[in-house]
Design an enzyme around this catalytic site. Structure first.
Site, PDB file in Angstrom:
ATOM      1  N   ASP A 105     -36.188  -9.541   9.900  1.00 55.01           N
ATOM      2  CA  ASP A 105     -36.436 -10.171  11.193  1.00 55.01           C
ATOM      3  C   ASP A 105     -35.496  -9.585  12.239  1.00 55.01           C
ATOM      4  O   ASP A 105     -35.934  -9.101  13.288  1.00 55.01           O
ATOM      5  CB  ASP A 105     -36.247 -11.689  11.093  1.00 55.01           C
ATOM      6  CG  ASP A 105     -36.600 -12.379  12.408  1.00 55.01           C
ATOM      7  OD1 ASP A 105     -37.452 -11.827  13.154  1.00 55.01           O
ATOM      8  OD2 ASP A 105     -36.038 -13.453  12.706  1.00 55.01           O
ATOM      9  N   VAL A 108     -35.909  -5.905  13.783  1.00 57.06           N
ATOM     10  CA  VAL A 108     -37.090  -5.559  14.570  1.00 57.06           C
ATOM     11  C   VAL A 108     -37.275  -6.628  15.661  1.00 57.06           C
ATOM     12  O   VAL A 108     -37.520  -7.787  15.351  1.00 57.06           O
ATOM     13  CB  VAL A 108     -38.347  -5.474  13.669  1.00 57.06           C
ATOM     14  CG1 VAL A 108     -39.544  -4.979  14.459  1.00 57.06           C
ATOM     15  CG2 VAL A 108     -38.098  -4.567  12.468  1.00 57.06           C
ATOM     16  N   ASP A 112     -35.850 -13.105  15.994  1.00 57.23           N
ATOM     17  CA  ASP A 112     -36.742 -13.926  16.816  1.00 57.23           C
ATOM     18  C   ASP A 112     -37.972 -14.383  16.032  1.00 57.23           C
ATOM     19  O   ASP A 112     -38.977 -14.774  16.618  1.00 57.23           O
ATOM     20  CB  ASP A 112     -37.194 -13.145  18.065  1.00 57.23           C
ATOM     21  CG  ASP A 112     -38.172 -12.027  17.723  1.00 57.23           C
ATOM     22  OD1 ASP A 112     -38.235 -11.619  16.533  1.00 57.23           O
ATOM     23  OD2 ASP A 112     -38.894 -11.572  18.635  1.00 57.23           O
ATOM     24  N   SER A 114     -40.136 -12.738  14.616  1.00 53.33           N
ATOM     25  CA  SER A 114     -41.327 -11.887  14.766  1.00 53.33           C
ATOM     26  C   SER A 114     -41.859 -11.476  13.393  1.00 53.33           C
ATOM     27  O   SER A 114     -43.050 -11.221  13.228  1.00 53.33           O
ATOM     28  CB  SER A 114     -41.004 -10.638  15.598  1.00 53.33           C
ATOM     29  OG  SER A 114     -39.885  -9.960  15.069  1.00 53.33           O
ATOM     30  N   ASN A 134     -42.682  -4.211   4.606  1.00 55.05           N
ATOM     31  CA  ASN A 134     -42.917  -5.644   4.410  1.00 55.05           C
ATOM     32  C   ASN A 134     -44.136  -6.003   3.577  1.00 55.05           C
ATOM     33  O   ASN A 134     -44.134  -6.986   2.835  1.00 55.05           O
ATOM     34  CB  ASN A 134     -43.052  -6.327   5.782  1.00 55.05           C
ATOM     35  CG  ASN A 134     -41.773  -6.228   6.597  1.00 55.05           C
ATOM     36  OD1 ASN A 134     -40.693  -6.067   6.036  1.00 55.05           O
ATOM     37  ND2 ASN A 134     -41.898  -6.307   7.910  1.00 55.05           N
ATOM     38  N   HIS A 234     -28.221  -5.856  -2.457  1.00 54.26           N
ATOM     39  CA  HIS A 234     -29.034  -5.305  -3.550  1.00 54.26           C
ATOM     40  C   HIS A 234     -28.440  -5.626  -4.928  1.00 54.26           C
ATOM     41  O   HIS A 234     -28.733  -4.968  -5.905  1.00 54.26           O
ATOM     42  CB  HIS A 234     -29.230  -3.798  -3.366  1.00 54.26           C
ATOM     43  CG  HIS A 234     -30.161  -3.479  -2.236  1.00 54.26           C
ATOM     44  ND1 HIS A 234     -30.435  -2.206  -1.807  1.00 54.26           N
ATOM     45  CD2 HIS A 234     -30.902  -4.304  -1.436  1.00 54.26           C
ATOM     46  CE1 HIS A 234     -31.299  -2.246  -0.789  1.00 54.26           C
ATOM     47  NE2 HIS A 234     -31.582  -3.514  -0.536  1.00 54.26           N
ATOM     48  N   THR A 235     -27.673  -6.681  -4.978  1.00 60.20           N
ATOM     49  CA  THR A 235     -27.177  -7.209  -6.244  1.00 60.20           C
ATOM     50  C   THR A 235     -28.069  -8.346  -6.738  1.00 60.20           C
ATOM     51  O   THR A 235     -27.787  -8.988  -7.751  1.00 60.20           O
ATOM     52  CB  THR A 235     -25.718  -7.711  -6.074  1.00 60.20           C
ATOM     53  OG1 THR A 235     -25.286  -8.335  -7.266  1.00 60.20           O
ATOM     54  CG2 THR A 235     -25.618  -8.744  -4.972  1.00 60.20           C
ATOM     55  N   ASP A 274     -30.252  -5.393  -9.849  1.00 57.85           N
ATOM     56  CA  ASP A 274     -28.969  -5.370 -10.552  1.00 57.85           C
ATOM     57  C   ASP A 274     -29.226  -5.746 -12.004  1.00 57.85           C
ATOM     58  O   ASP A 274     -29.576  -6.877 -12.305  1.00 57.85           O
ATOM     59  CB  ASP A 274     -28.001  -6.348  -9.876  1.00 57.85           C
ATOM     60  CG  ASP A 274     -26.681  -6.479 -10.630  1.00 57.85           C
ATOM     61  OD1 ASP A 274     -26.477  -5.745 -11.619  1.00 57.85           O
ATOM     62  OD2 ASP A 274     -25.848  -7.324 -10.220  1.00 57.85           O
ATOM     63  N   ASP A 282     -23.129 -11.230  -5.997  1.00 62.37           N
ATOM     64  CA  ASP A 282     -21.730 -10.921  -6.287  1.00 62.37           C
ATOM     65  C   ASP A 282     -21.467  -9.443  -5.968  1.00 62.37           C
ATOM     66  O   ASP A 282     -22.353  -8.747  -5.485  1.00 62.37           O
ATOM     67  CB  ASP A 282     -21.419 -11.236  -7.758  1.00 62.37           C
ATOM     68  CG  ASP A 282     -22.330 -10.459  -8.711  1.00 62.37           C
ATOM     69  OD1 ASP A 282     -23.095  -9.577  -8.254  1.00 62.37           O
ATOM     70  OD2 ASP A 282     -22.288 -10.727  -9.927  1.00 62.37           O
TER      71      ASP A 282
HETATM   72  C1  HEM Z   1     -29.245  -0.273   3.811  1.00 65.24           C
HETATM   73  C2  HEM Z   1     -30.546  -0.099   3.927  1.00 65.24           C
HETATM   74  C3  HEM Z   1     -31.538  -0.828   3.071  1.00 65.24           C
HETATM   75  C4  HEM Z   1     -32.611  -0.269   2.457  1.00 65.24           C
HETATM   76  C5  HEM Z   1     -33.008   1.181   2.525  1.00 65.24           C
HETATM   77  C6  HEM Z   1     -33.277  -1.313   1.727  1.00 65.24           C
HETATM   78  C7  HEM Z   1     -34.431  -1.137   0.979  1.00 65.24           C
HETATM   79  C8  HEM Z   1     -34.977  -2.085   0.127  1.00 65.24           C
HETATM   80  C9  HEM Z   1     -36.120  -1.871  -0.704  1.00 65.24           C
HETATM   81  C10 HEM Z   1     -36.948  -0.603  -0.785  1.00 65.24           C
HETATM   82  C11 HEM Z   1     -36.315  -2.994  -1.439  1.00 65.24           C
HETATM   83  C12 HEM Z   1     -37.398  -3.238  -2.494  1.00 65.24           C
HETATM   84  C13 HEM Z   1     -38.707  -3.657  -1.821  1.00 65.24           C
HETATM   85  C14 HEM Z   1     -39.899  -3.599  -2.742  1.00 65.24           C
HETATM   86  O1  HEM Z   1     -39.869  -2.852  -3.711  1.00 65.24           O
HETATM   87  O2  HEM Z   1     -40.885  -4.303  -2.474  1.00 65.24           O
HETATM   88  C15 HEM Z   1     -35.287  -3.927  -1.062  1.00 65.24           C
HETATM   89  C16 HEM Z   1     -35.126  -5.179  -1.589  1.00 65.24           C
HETATM   90  C17 HEM Z   1     -34.184  -6.086  -1.153  1.00 65.24           C
HETATM   91  N1  HEM Z   1     -33.302  -5.908  -0.110  1.00 65.24           N
HETATM   92 FE1  HEM Z   1     -32.931  -4.187   0.858  1.00 65.24          FE
HETATM   93  N2  HEM Z   1     -32.597  -2.472   1.898  1.00 65.24           N
HETATM   94  C18 HEM Z   1     -31.537  -2.234   2.721  1.00 65.24           C
HETATM   95  C19 HEM Z   1     -30.634  -3.156   3.190  1.00 65.24           C
HETATM   96  C20 HEM Z   1     -30.681  -4.502   2.892  1.00 65.24           C
HETATM   97  C21 HEM Z   1     -29.919  -5.518   3.568  1.00 65.24           C
HETATM   98  C22 HEM Z   1     -29.007  -5.285   4.757  1.00 65.24           C
HETATM   99  C23 HEM Z   1     -30.229  -6.701   2.964  1.00 65.24           C
HETATM  100  C24 HEM Z   1     -29.724  -8.082   3.283  1.00 65.24           C
HETATM  101  C25 HEM Z   1     -28.536  -8.338   3.761  1.00 65.24           C
HETATM  102  C26 HEM Z   1     -31.163  -6.405   1.901  1.00 65.24           C
HETATM  103  C27 HEM Z   1     -31.648  -7.320   1.001  1.00 65.24           C
HETATM  104  C28 HEM Z   1     -32.589  -7.050   0.037  1.00 65.24           C
HETATM  105  C29 HEM Z   1     -32.975  -8.011  -0.985  1.00 65.24           C
HETATM  106  C30 HEM Z   1     -32.369  -9.385  -1.208  1.00 65.24           C
HETATM  107  C31 HEM Z   1     -34.000  -7.409  -1.722  1.00 65.24           C
HETATM  108  C32 HEM Z   1     -34.778  -8.042  -2.876  1.00 65.24           C
HETATM  109  C33 HEM Z   1     -35.933  -8.844  -2.257  1.00 65.24           C
HETATM  110  C34 HEM Z   1     -36.770  -9.636  -3.231  1.00 65.24           C
HETATM  111  O3  HEM Z   1     -36.458  -9.679  -4.420  1.00 65.24           O
HETATM  112  O4  HEM Z   1     -37.757 -10.231  -2.767  1.00 65.24           O
HETATM  113  N3  HEM Z   1     -31.433  -5.078   1.913  1.00 65.24           N
HETATM  114  N4  HEM Z   1     -34.498  -3.350  -0.082  1.00 65.24           N
END
Ligand code: HEM
Ligand SMILES: *[C@@H]1O[C@H](CO)[C@@H](O)[C@H](O)[C@H]1NC(C)=O
Ligand SMILES: *[C@@H]1O[C@H](CO)[C@@H](O)[C@H](O)[C@H]1NC(C)=O
Ligand SMILES: *[C@@H]1O[C@H](CO)[C@@H](O)[C@H](O)[C@H]1NC(C)=O
Ligand SMILES: *[C@@H]1O[C@H](CO)[C@@H](O)[C@H](O)[C@H]1NC(C)=O
Length: 357
Positions: A105, A108, A112, A114, A134, A234-235, A274, A282
């Site tokens: 959110d 982009v 808000d 969006s 998304n 990504h943990t 993870d 964590d």
């Molecule tokens: C640094 C750049 C980032 C990239 C390139 C990125 C990319 C991705 C991708 C590709 C996925 C998997 C989506 C899928 O396979 O459907 C993912 C999952 C996730 N990302 Fe990121 N992400 C980034 C930063 C962040 C940030 C800043 C957060 C939150 C503070 C975040 C939180 C998450 C979470 C919690 C998941 C798991 C979502 C789920 O299980 O539904 N990510 N991300």
């Protein structure tokens, strides 16, 4: 039938011929979200929003205050907390979804809401929910919708969807961290009235290199350090094989073998991000970076001279990452906020997935 078979044979032949060469020459497109065998001018040309990317000042969040709803709608924050608690107890993955929803959110059009719109707006085009980062991926919408319905019943047209998303990310972080992460999250955001799928290329993608990550965060006023800190999310949660199967050879061999078996050649299979503590927010992510047990290019590149110091510190110092994550999430919640309603073409939506009439 004959034509179909011929076509199938051609496709197989083409794939065979294109195979190894294509993977070497793969084009990284849509700001790191698509890895295409050949260059596609439509998807690979960076849009003006990406091309004109530049570092902007840190978001001020002016107009936001903590306890914003204490007088306006005293039950609001508790309603969100209860809805999040219930959802996370039933499925921790939804908590991961809520934290990601907030990031997607805020990056982009600012925080808000969006990202929640799915009903065609004035221009009749796809909304952010249909964008490559998304589509078929974001989750947790029903938690936002449930909280919103309960809040509307208590205080009609008072609490924005944007604030609900922010509070939900705060609460999901709290519960998934065994109550170790306490984010200060002010309120006062208004909801936007526009949402365009093509603007989701402002989110960096899994195939992004370090420069692209730093530029994407810099364009929102966030530092490289904040990028490293927020990547620690990504943990938890899951990811689809299409985003990392090209990296098996670069990973820890045992980790890669496990993932290969789980994916079994299917791009759409989801795996835990993870492998060690999949449902706990964590600092494990940083040890995973060091151990080559992370999924994406965008995770692995944090092993760079510029960022490895923070990775090592986050991996080793108890509590260090958690405190930085709290501030970085608070900061992310200030990006591009609308705090004035009409004057900014914003409103308090009645239903989170459509604009008011
Ligand atoms: C640094 C750049 C980032 C990239 C390139 C990125 C990319 C991705 C991708 C590709 C996925 C998997 C989506 C899928 O396979 O459907 C993912 C999952 C996730 N990302 Fe990121 N992400 C980034 C930063 C962040 C940030 C800043 C957060 C939150 C503070 C975040 C939180 C998450 C979470 C919690 C998941 C798991 C979502 C789920 O299980 O539904 N990510 N991300
Ligand atoms: C994004 O889509 C909207 C609606 O279709 C369009 O008006 C706009 O020009 C597009 N923006 C870019 C950068 O292509
Ligand atoms: C929009 O999304 C909500 C969930 O947020 C869902 O309940 C609703 O049916 C969807 N509406 C449309 C028109 O897709
Ligand atoms: C990083 O990615 C960007 C965008 O895809 C690309 O233009 C640039 O050449 C890459 N940089 C390096 C060092 O590979
Ligand atoms: C990190 O980078 C160093 C130096 O380039 C390299 O030797 C090491 O194998 C890399 N480690 C990981 C986990 O990628």
């Amino acid at each position: 039938m004959a034509t179909k078979l011929k076509l199938a044979a051609l496709v197989v032949l083409a794939a065979f011929l294109a195979g190894p060469a294509a993977s070497e020459a793969a084009s990284i497109c849509f700001n790191g979200w698509l890895r295409l065998p050949t260059y596609n001018p439509q998807l690979c040309r960076s849009s003006p929003t990406v091309r004109t990317r530049q570092r902007v000042p840190a978001p001020s969040g002016s107009g936001l205050t903590s306890g914003y709803y204490n007088t306006r709608c005293p039950s609001a924050e508790q309603i969100v907390t209860d809805a999040v608690k219930k959802a996370v107890d039933a499925n921790p993955g939804i908590g991961a979804g809520l934290i990601r929803l907030f990031f997607h959110d805020c990056f982009v059009r600012g925080c808000d809401a969006s990202v929640l719109l799915n009903t065609t707006n004035s221009k009749n085009s796809d909304t952010e929910r249909e964008g490559p980062p998304n589509k078929d991926s974001l989750r947790g919408f029903e938690v936002i919708d449930e909280a919103k319905a309960a809040i509307e019943a208590a205080c009609p047209s008072t609490v924005s969807c944007a604030d609900i998303v922010a509070f939900a990310a705060r609460d999901a972080s709290y519960f998934l961290s065994d109550r170790r992460i306490n984010i200060q999250m002010p309120g006062g955001r208004y909801d936007g009235r526009e949402s365009f799928a093509n603007e989701t290329d402002q989110l960096p993608g899994p195939f992004s290199n370090l420069t692209a990550l730093q530029e994407s965060f810099g364009a929102k006023g966030l530092t490289s350090d904040e990028m490293v800190v927020l990547s620690g999310a990504h943990t938890i949660g899951r990811a689809r094989c299409m985003f990392f199967s090209s990296r098996f050879p670069e990973m820890d061999p045992a980790f890669a073998a496990k993932l290969r078996a789980q994916c079994n050649g299917n791009d759409n299979t989801n795996v835990n991000q993870d492998d060690v503590t999949p449902d706990v927010l964590d600092k494990q992510y940083y040890q995973n970076v060091i151990d080559k047990k992370v999924l994406f290019t965008s995770d692995a590149v944090l092993n760079s001279t510029e960022t490895i110091t923070q990775v090592t510190e986050n991996a080793n110092v108890a509590g260090a990452w958690e405190r930085k994550f709290e501030s970085a999430m608070e900061n992310m919640g200030k990006i591009g906020v609308k705090t004035m309603g009409d004057q900014q073409g914003a409103e308090i939506r009645k239903v989170c997935w459509r604009v008011n009439n």
